[in-house]
Motif scaffolding. Structure first.
Motif, PDB file in Angstrom:
ATOM      1  N   GLU A   7       1.002  -1.258  -0.139  1.00 57.24           N
ATOM      2  CA  GLU A   7      -0.015   0.163  -0.172  1.00 57.24           C
ATOM      3  C   GLU A   7       0.735   1.264   0.130  1.00 57.24           C
ATOM      4  OE1 GLU A   7      -2.644  -0.956   3.313  1.00 57.24           O
ATOM      5  OE2 GLU A   7      -4.194  -1.488   1.872  1.00 57.24           O
ATOM      6  N   LYS A   8       2.003   1.308   0.782  1.00 58.01           N
ATOM      7  CA  LYS A   8       2.797   2.318   0.610  1.00 58.01           C
ATOM      8  C   LYS A   8       3.658   2.537  -0.627  1.00 58.01           C
ATOM      9  CE  LYS A   8       6.913   4.104   3.138  1.00 58.01           C
ATOM     10  NZ  LYS A   8       8.068   3.829   4.029  1.00 58.01           N
ATOM     11  N   MET A   9       3.964   1.407  -1.358  1.00 53.83           N
ATOM     12  CA  MET A   9       4.392   1.535  -2.567  1.00 53.83           C
ATOM     13  C   MET A   9       3.329   2.265  -3.506  1.00 53.83           C
ATOM     14  SD  MET A   9       6.343  -1.894  -4.130  1.00 53.83           S
ATOM     15  CE  MET A   9       5.052  -2.272  -5.383  1.00 53.83           C
ATOM     16  N   ILE A  10       2.061   1.738  -3.431  1.00 52.64           N
ATOM     17  CA  ILE A  10       1.060   2.505  -4.566  1.00 52.64           C
ATOM     18  C   ILE A  10       0.796   3.721  -4.113  1.00 52.64           C
ATOM     19  CG2 ILE A  10      -1.337   2.260  -5.049  1.00 52.64           C
ATOM     20  CD1 ILE A  10       0.393  -0.333  -5.820  1.00 52.64           C
ATOM     21  N   GLU A  11       0.738   4.173  -2.774  1.00 53.01           N
ATOM     22  CA  GLU A  11       0.579   5.577  -2.489  1.00 53.01           C
ATOM     23  C   GLU A  11       1.950   6.652  -2.756  1.00 53.01           C
ATOM     24  OE1 GLU A  11       0.358   5.517   1.831  1.00 53.01           O
ATOM     25  OE2 GLU A  11      -1.612   4.327   1.560  1.00 53.01           O
ATOM     26  N   MET A  12       3.203   5.772  -2.979  1.00 52.53           N
ATOM     27  CA  MET A  12       4.232   6.627  -3.311  1.00 52.53           C
ATOM     28  C   MET A  12       4.282   7.030  -4.878  1.00 52.53           C
ATOM     29  SD  MET A  12       7.192   4.696  -0.916  1.00 52.53           S
ATOM     30  CE  MET A  12       8.511   5.594  -2.170  1.00 52.53           C
ATOM     31  N   GLY A  13       3.124   6.359  -5.548  1.00 49.00           N
ATOM     32  CA  GLY A  13       2.989   6.772  -7.040  1.00 49.00           C
ATOM     33  C   GLY A  13       3.694   5.529  -7.819  1.00 49.00           C
ATOM     34  N   PHE A  14       3.724   4.358  -7.234  1.00 49.61           N
ATOM     35  CA  PHE A  14       4.349   3.160  -8.152  1.00 49.61           C
ATOM     36  C   PHE A  14       3.913   2.999  -9.265  1.00 49.61           C
ATOM     37  CE2 PHE A  14       4.555  -1.369  -9.468  1.00 49.61           C
ATOM     38  CZ  PHE A  14       6.082  -1.328  -9.613  1.00 49.61           C
ATOM     39  N   LYS A  15       2.282   3.121  -9.589  1.00 50.89           N
ATOM     40  CA  LYS A  15       1.769   2.738 -10.603  1.00 50.89           C
ATOM     41  C   LYS A  15       2.329   4.003 -11.981  1.00 50.89           C
ATOM     42  CE  LYS A  15      -2.249   2.176 -13.185  1.00 50.89           C
ATOM     43  NZ  LYS A  15      -3.827   2.121 -13.342  1.00 50.89           N
ATOM     44  N   GLU A  16       2.202   5.257 -11.441  1.00 55.01           N
ATOM     45  CA  GLU A  16       2.703   6.376 -12.356  1.00 55.01           C
ATOM     46  C   GLU A  16       4.166   6.212 -12.594  1.00 55.01           C
ATOM     47  OE1 GLU A  16      -1.021   7.358  -9.979  1.00 55.01           O
ATOM     48  OE2 GLU A  16       1.082   6.620  -9.396  1.00 55.01           O
ATOM     49  N   GLY A  17       4.838   6.107 -11.706  1.00 53.92           N
ATOM     50  CA  GLY A  17       6.208   5.981 -11.852  1.00 53.92           C
ATOM     51  C   GLY A  17       6.516   4.866 -12.558  1.00 53.92           C
ATOM     52  N   PHE A  18       6.214   3.675 -12.429  1.00 51.55           N
ATOM     53  CA  PHE A  18       6.536   2.443 -13.326  1.00 51.55           C
ATOM     54  C   PHE A  18       5.969   2.458 -14.739  1.00 51.55           C
ATOM     55  CE2 PHE A  18       7.023  -2.321 -14.225  1.00 51.55           C
ATOM     56  CZ  PHE A  18       8.248  -2.206 -13.935  1.00 51.55           C
ATOM     57  N   THR A  19       4.682   3.249 -14.806  1.00 53.82           N
ATOM     58  CA  THR A  19       4.253   3.524 -16.182  1.00 53.82           C
ATOM     59  C   THR A  19       5.264   4.336 -16.831  1.00 53.82           C
ATOM     60  OG1 THR A  19       1.914   3.159 -15.213  1.00 53.82           O
ATOM     61  CG2 THR A  19       2.260   4.414 -17.548  1.00 53.82           C
ATOM     62  N   MET A  20       5.702   5.438 -16.341  1.00 53.43           N
ATOM     63  CA  MET A  20       6.539   6.284 -17.042  1.00 53.43           C
ATOM     64  C   MET A  20       7.944   5.358 -17.450  1.00 53.43           C
ATOM     65  SD  MET A  20       6.270   9.822 -14.730  1.00 53.43           S
ATOM     66  CE  MET A  20       7.621  10.532 -15.262  1.00 53.43           C
ATOM     67  N   THR A  21       8.337   4.603 -16.538  1.00 49.07           N
ATOM     68  CA  THR A  21       9.461   3.860 -16.711  1.00 49.07           C
ATOM     69  C   THR A  21       9.304   2.859 -17.905  1.00 49.07           C
ATOM     70  OG1 THR A  21      10.007   3.825 -14.291  1.00 49.07           O
ATOM     71  CG2 THR A  21      11.206   2.214 -15.676  1.00 49.07           C
ATOM     72  N   LEU A  22       8.206   2.240 -17.965  1.00 43.62           N
ATOM     73  CA  LEU A  22       8.003   1.474 -19.132  1.00 43.62           C
ATOM     74  C   LEU A  22       7.910   2.102 -20.214  1.00 43.62           C
ATOM     75  CD1 LEU A  22       5.409  -1.251 -17.312  1.00 43.62           C
ATOM     76  CD2 LEU A  22       7.980  -1.395 -17.955  1.00 43.62           C
ATOM     77  N   ASN A  23       7.462   3.713 -20.267  1.00 44.41           N
ATOM     78  CA  ASN A  23       7.162   4.334 -21.520  1.00 44.41           C
ATOM     79  C   ASN A  23       8.634   4.503 -21.982  1.00 44.41           C
ATOM     80  OD1 ASN A  23       4.435   3.987 -21.560  1.00 44.41           O
ATOM     81  ND2 ASN A  23       4.078   6.319 -20.468  1.00 44.41           N
ATOM     82  N   SER A  24       9.608   4.786 -21.072  1.00 39.57           N
ATOM     83  CA  SER A  24      10.779   5.395 -21.419  1.00 39.57           C
ATOM     84  C   SER A  24      11.713   4.021 -22.165  1.00 39.57           C
ATOM     85  CB  SER A  24      11.801   5.636 -20.244  1.00 39.57           C
ATOM     86  OG  SER A  24      11.364   6.747 -19.455  1.00 39.57           O
ATOM     87  N   LEU A  25      11.221   2.866 -21.802  1.00 34.84           N
ATOM     88  CA  LEU A  25      11.702   1.731 -22.351  1.00 34.84           C
ATOM     89  C   LEU A  25      11.144   1.479 -23.803  1.00 34.84           C
ATOM     90  CD1 LEU A  25      13.423  -0.985 -22.753  1.00 34.84           C
ATOM     91  CD2 LEU A  25      11.505  -2.140 -21.550  1.00 34.84           C
ATOM     92  N   GLU A  26       9.846   1.936 -23.948  1.00 39.36           N
ATOM     93  CA  GLU A  26       9.443   1.901 -25.382  1.00 39.36           C
ATOM     94  C   GLU A  26      10.032   2.789 -25.936  1.00 39.36           C
ATOM     95  OE1 GLU A  26       4.897   2.303 -27.351  1.00 39.36           O
ATOM     96  OE2 GLU A  26       5.299   3.002 -25.411  1.00 39.36           O
ATOM     97  N   GLU A  27      10.503   4.095 -25.618  1.00 40.47           N
ATOM     98  CA  GLU A  27      10.941   5.052 -26.460  1.00 40.47           C
ATOM     99  C   GLU A  27      12.286   4.375 -26.843  1.00 40.47           C
ATOM    100  OE1 GLU A  27      10.176   7.965 -27.943  1.00 40.47           O
ATOM    101  OE2 GLU A  27       8.026   7.274 -27.334  1.00 40.47           O
ATOM    102  N   LEU A  28      13.139   3.928 -26.154  1.00 40.80           N
ATOM    103  CA  LEU A  28      14.501   3.217 -26.150  1.00 40.80           C
ATOM    104  C   LEU A  28      14.512   2.411 -27.128  1.00 40.80           C
ATOM    105  CD1 LEU A  28      17.379   3.562 -24.960  1.00 40.80           C
ATOM    106  CD2 LEU A  28      17.026   1.618 -23.463  1.00 40.80           C
ATOM    107  N   LEU A  29      13.473   1.605 -27.272  1.00 40.35           N
ATOM    108  CA  LEU A  29      13.508   0.510 -28.228  1.00 40.35           C
ATOM    109  C   LEU A  29      13.208   0.883 -29.494  1.00 40.35           C
ATOM    110  CD1 LEU A  29      11.431  -2.319 -25.861  1.00 40.35           C
ATOM    111  CD2 LEU A  29      13.884  -2.469 -26.699  1.00 40.35           C
ATOM    112  N   LYS A  30      12.488   2.081 -29.795  1.00 40.43           N
ATOM    113  CA  LYS A  30      12.176   2.484 -31.046  1.00 40.43           C
ATOM    114  C   LYS A  30      13.578   3.099 -31.827  1.00 40.43           C
ATOM    115  CE  LYS A  30       7.709   4.312 -30.243  1.00 40.43           C
ATOM    116  NZ  LYS A  30       6.939   5.484 -29.970  1.00 40.43           N
ATOM    117  N   ASN A  31      14.596   3.414 -30.999  1.00 41.75           N
ATOM    118  CA  ASN A  31      15.939   3.657 -31.426  1.00 41.75           C
ATOM    119  C   ASN A  31      16.807   2.845 -31.912  1.00 41.75           C
ATOM    120  OD1 ASN A  31      14.756   6.428 -31.025  1.00 41.75           O
ATOM    121  ND2 ASN A  31      15.858   6.601 -28.920  1.00 41.75           N
TER     122      ASN A  31
END
Length: 161
Positions: free
Chosen positions: A137-161
Motif C-alpha cells: 500500500e505504501k508503494m502504491i501511495e508513493m506513486g508506483f503505478k505512475e512511476g512504473f508506467t513512465m519507466t516502461l514508456n521510457s523503455l518503449e522510447e528506447l526500443l524505437k531507437n
C-alpha cells in the motif's frame, strides 16, 4: 496511437500487483533491456530520476545494487537478488530497499517477469508479490503505478531507437 497492451492491476487481498506490457520489439532486445546493466540504466527510473547501477551480476544468486537518483543528486538505493533465471523466458528476484552500504530493509517484494513474443511484439508479464500489505500500500501511495508506467514508456522510447 498504438494498440499495444498495458494492464496494471492491484489485488490487495493477494498482496500482489499484476502488470502486462507489450513492446513493438523482438524478445531478445526486450530481454536485454531488462537484464543488461548498461541498458537498464538508460530507462529503469521515472523521469526526472535516473538509474545508477553500482554492481550487477545477472545469475541465480547474483544481484543488482542500484540507486534511483533525483535531479538534486539524492540517491535511493535498492537491491534485486536473482532467485531464478530461464534465459529469454523468465526471471525472478527479491527486490528490497537498501542503504548506500547495501544493508537491506525488509520486507521486500518478489518480482516474477515472463517474456513472450508473437509476430514481433514482445509481452512482458510482471507479478509483484509483497509479504506485507502495508509495504504494498505504501508503494502504491508513493506513486508506483505512475512511476512504473513512465519507466516502461521510457523503455518503449528506447526500443524505437
Amino acid at each position: 496511437m498504438n494498440n499495444l497492451l498495458f494492464d496494471f492491476t492491484v489485488d490487495k487481498a493477494a498482496k500482489t500487483v499484476f502488470i502486462a506490457r507489450e513492446f513493438d520489439a523482438e524478445l531478445s532486445l526486450v530481454w536485454d533491456a531488462f537484464t543488461k546493466q548498461e541498458i537498464l540504466d538508460q530507462w529503469w527510473a521515472p523521469k526526472p530520476f535516473a538509474s545508477k547501477t553500482k554492481s550487477m551480476d545477472f545469475k541465480v544468486g547474483g544481484r543488482r545494487f542500484y540507486a534511483m537518483v533525483n535531479p538534486e543528486g539524492q540517491e535511493m538505493w535498492a537491491i534485486q537478488k536473482y532467485t531464478s533465471i530461464t534465459p529469454q523466458t523468465n526471471f525472478k528476484y527479491l527486490n528490497a530497499f537498501a542503504d548506500k552500504d547495501e544493508n537491506i530493509q525488509l520486507p521486500g517484494s518478489d518480482w516474477d517477469l515472463t517474456f513472450t513474443e508473437q509476430n514481433g511484439i514482445t509481452k512482458v508479464s510482471i507479478i509483484i508479490y509483497n509479504d506485507s500489505l502495508e509495504r504494498m500500500e505504501k508503494m502504491i501511495e508513493m506513486g508506483f503505478k505512475e512511476g512504473f508506467t513512465m519507466t516502461l514508456n521510457s523503455l518503449e522510447e528506447l526500443l524505437k531507437n
